[in-house]
Design an enzyme around this catalytic site. Structure first.
Site, PDB file in Angstrom:
ATOM      1  CG  HIS A 127      -5.598   1.879   5.356  1.00  0.00           C
ATOM      2  ND1 HIS A 127      -5.115   2.828   6.228  1.00  0.00           N
ATOM      3  CD2 HIS A 127      -4.601   0.968   5.192  1.00  0.00           C
ATOM      4  CE1 HIS A 127      -3.875   2.512   6.558  1.00  0.00           C
ATOM      5  NE2 HIS A 127      -3.538   1.387   5.950  1.00  0.00           N
ATOM      6  CB  SER A 164       5.117  -2.300  12.131  1.00  0.00           C
ATOM      7  OG  SER A 164       4.709  -0.980  12.440  1.00  0.00           O
ATOM      8  N   GLY A 191       2.410   1.815  10.892  1.00  0.00           N
ATOM      9  CA  GLY A 191       3.362   2.907  10.734  1.00  0.00           C
ATOM     10  C   GLY A 191       4.058   3.294  12.034  1.00  0.00           C
ATOM     11  CG  ASN A 250      -1.701   1.229   1.426  1.00  0.00           C
ATOM     12  OD1 ASN A 250      -1.777   2.064   0.524  1.00  0.00           O
ATOM     13  ND2 ASN A 250      -2.318   1.377   2.593  1.00  0.00           N
ATOM     14  CD1 TRP A 251       3.847   1.186  -2.393  1.00  0.00           C
ATOM     15  CD2 TRP A 251       3.807   1.958  -4.489  1.00  0.00           C
ATOM     16  NE1 TRP A 251       4.702   0.412  -3.148  1.00  0.00           N
ATOM     17  CE2 TRP A 251       4.693   0.853  -4.429  1.00  0.00           C
ATOM     18  CE3 TRP A 251       3.630   2.589  -5.720  1.00  0.00           C
ATOM     19  CZ2 TRP A 251       5.388   0.390  -5.554  1.00  0.00           C
ATOM     20  CZ3 TRP A 251       4.312   2.136  -6.839  1.00  0.00           C
ATOM     21  CH2 TRP A 251       5.186   1.041  -6.751  1.00  0.00           C
ATOM     22  CE  LYS A 252       0.019   3.163   4.788  1.00  0.00           C
ATOM     23  NZ  LYS A 252       0.181   3.219   6.221  1.00  0.00           N
ATOM     24  N   GLY A 294       2.820  -1.266   4.325  1.00  0.00           N
ATOM     25  CA  GLY A 294       2.990   0.138   3.979  1.00  0.00           C
ATOM     26  C   GLY A 294       4.467   0.456   3.784  1.00  0.00           C
ATOM     27  N   GLY A 295       5.110   0.914   4.857  1.00  0.00           N
ATOM     28  CA  GLY A 295       6.493   1.395   4.791  1.00  0.00           C
ATOM     29  C   GLY A 295       7.467   0.481   4.047  1.00  0.00           C
ATOM     30  CD  GLU A 312      -3.599  -2.818   7.470  1.00  0.00           C
ATOM     31  OE1 GLU A 312      -2.459  -3.019   7.042  1.00  0.00           O
ATOM     32  OE2 GLU A 312      -4.252  -1.818   7.180  1.00  0.00           O
ATOM     33  CD  GLU A 370      -2.655   5.465   6.875  1.00  0.00           C
ATOM     34  OE1 GLU A 370      -2.660   5.548   5.631  1.00  0.00           O
ATOM     35  OE2 GLU A 370      -1.741   4.886   7.507  1.00  0.00           O
TER      36      GLU A 370
HETATM   37  P1  PGA Z   1       2.898  -0.108   7.740  1.00  0.00           P
HETATM   38  O1  PGA Z   1       1.455   0.186   7.079  1.00  0.00           O
HETATM   39  O2  PGA Z   1       3.388  -1.394   7.134  1.00  0.00           O
HETATM   40  O3  PGA Z   1       3.738   1.086   7.344  1.00  0.00           O
HETATM   41  O4  PGA Z   1       2.682  -0.211   9.196  1.00  0.00           O
HETATM   42  C1  PGA Z   1       0.536  -0.856   6.924  1.00  0.00           C
HETATM   43  C2  PGA Z   1      -0.724  -0.333   6.306  1.00  0.00           C
HETATM   44  O5  PGA Z   1      -1.023   0.848   6.524  1.00  0.00           O
HETATM   45  O6  PGA Z   1      -1.441  -1.059   5.615  1.00  0.00           O
END
Ligand code: PGA
Length: 245
Positions: free
Chosen positions: A94, A205, A170, A8-10, A226-227, A164, A96
């Site tokens: 998600h 994470s 994050g 997920n490149w956000k 994500g990261g 999640e 966010e």
């Molecule tokens: P993260 O993000 O791996 O940076 O914790 C995961 C996500 O938001 O799906």
């Protein structure tokens, strides 16, 4: 069974940067890979990334979608638009979207169910906050977020769930294997549809240093990352860990 590795490149990378990285990611997927490798770049990058990786095993998707085909919905994207742009899945709910942009659980469930009706693959994200976990509400929150989907979607082959925990996204704070395993087993216990429970991914994470332990949990069907999906090197390491699992 194939596992999933979903990046997920956000809100990272311009269309040109996304396309460049997507092409590099596609190149690291071996033929007959035991892992489904998917990327959700920002919406503007879906079309160029899909075009550039068409002949590869990489699948491109979107980070959100609306349940209607078209209409007065400023800022939204529909499934027909995504399909025409080469996307083959989308993420909904998600944390966010839920916590920064205030999407209610009702809205998220409406998205997921509407998108499933259009025969499109959805990764429906669920997860409790730290406060909810500490108050002993983890199970009730997960149930509220996933039960409407399980009750309505019948035996949809297009549904994937991502657990999640909000406190792990994050933050560098990964859930323990016991915590992941308990949450996944609880979600599986809510499945009352026909056939097998949909795949359940873990997210929060995930990185090369912890993924071997996570993917070894039998109820974990893969990861939403994500990261560690923003760099070819770390994503490639995750892919080799998943391939060896
Ligand atoms: P993260 O993000 O791996 O940076 O914790 C995961 C996500 O938001 O799906």
């Amino acid at each position: 069974m194939k596992s999933f590795l979903v990046g997920n490149w956000k809100m990272h990378f311009s269309p040109a940067q996304s396309t460049d990285l997507a092409v590099q990611m596609a190149e690291i997927i071996p033929q007959d890979s035991p892992v489904e490798v998917w990327i959700a770049p920002p919406a503007l990058s879906v079309l160029p990334c899909s075009n550039a990786t068409k002949a590869t095993a990489l699948r491109i998707g979107a980070q959100n979608a609306h349940w209607e085909d078209s209409g007065a919905c400023t800022g939204e994207l529909s499934v027909p638009m995504l399909k025409e742009s080469g996307a083959s899945f989308c993420i909904t709910g998600h944390s966010e979207r839920r916590h920064i942009f205030g999407e209610s659980n009702k809205l998220v469930c409406q998205r997921t169910l509407g998108i499933l009706k259009k025969d499109f693959t959805v990764i429906h994200c669920i997860g409790e906050t730290l406060e909810q976990r500490e108050n002993g509400e983890m199970q009730s929150v997960l149930q509220e977020q996933v039960q409407p989907i399980f009750d309505e979607c019948g035996h949809s082959k297009n549904l994937i769930v991502a657990y999640e925990p909000v406190w792990a996204i994050g933050t560098g704070k990964v859930a323990t294997t016991k915590e992941i395993s308990e949450a996944h087993s609880f979600i599986q216990s809510l499945w009352n549809g026909l056939g097998d429970c949909p795949p359940i991914l873990y997210g929060g994470s995930v990185k090369p240093s912890n993924y071997a332990q996570i993917i070894a949990i039998p109820s974990v069907a893969g990861a939403l990352v994500g990261g560690a999906s923003l760099k070819k090197e770390s994503f490639e390491e995750l892919l080799s860990i998943a391939s060896a699992a």
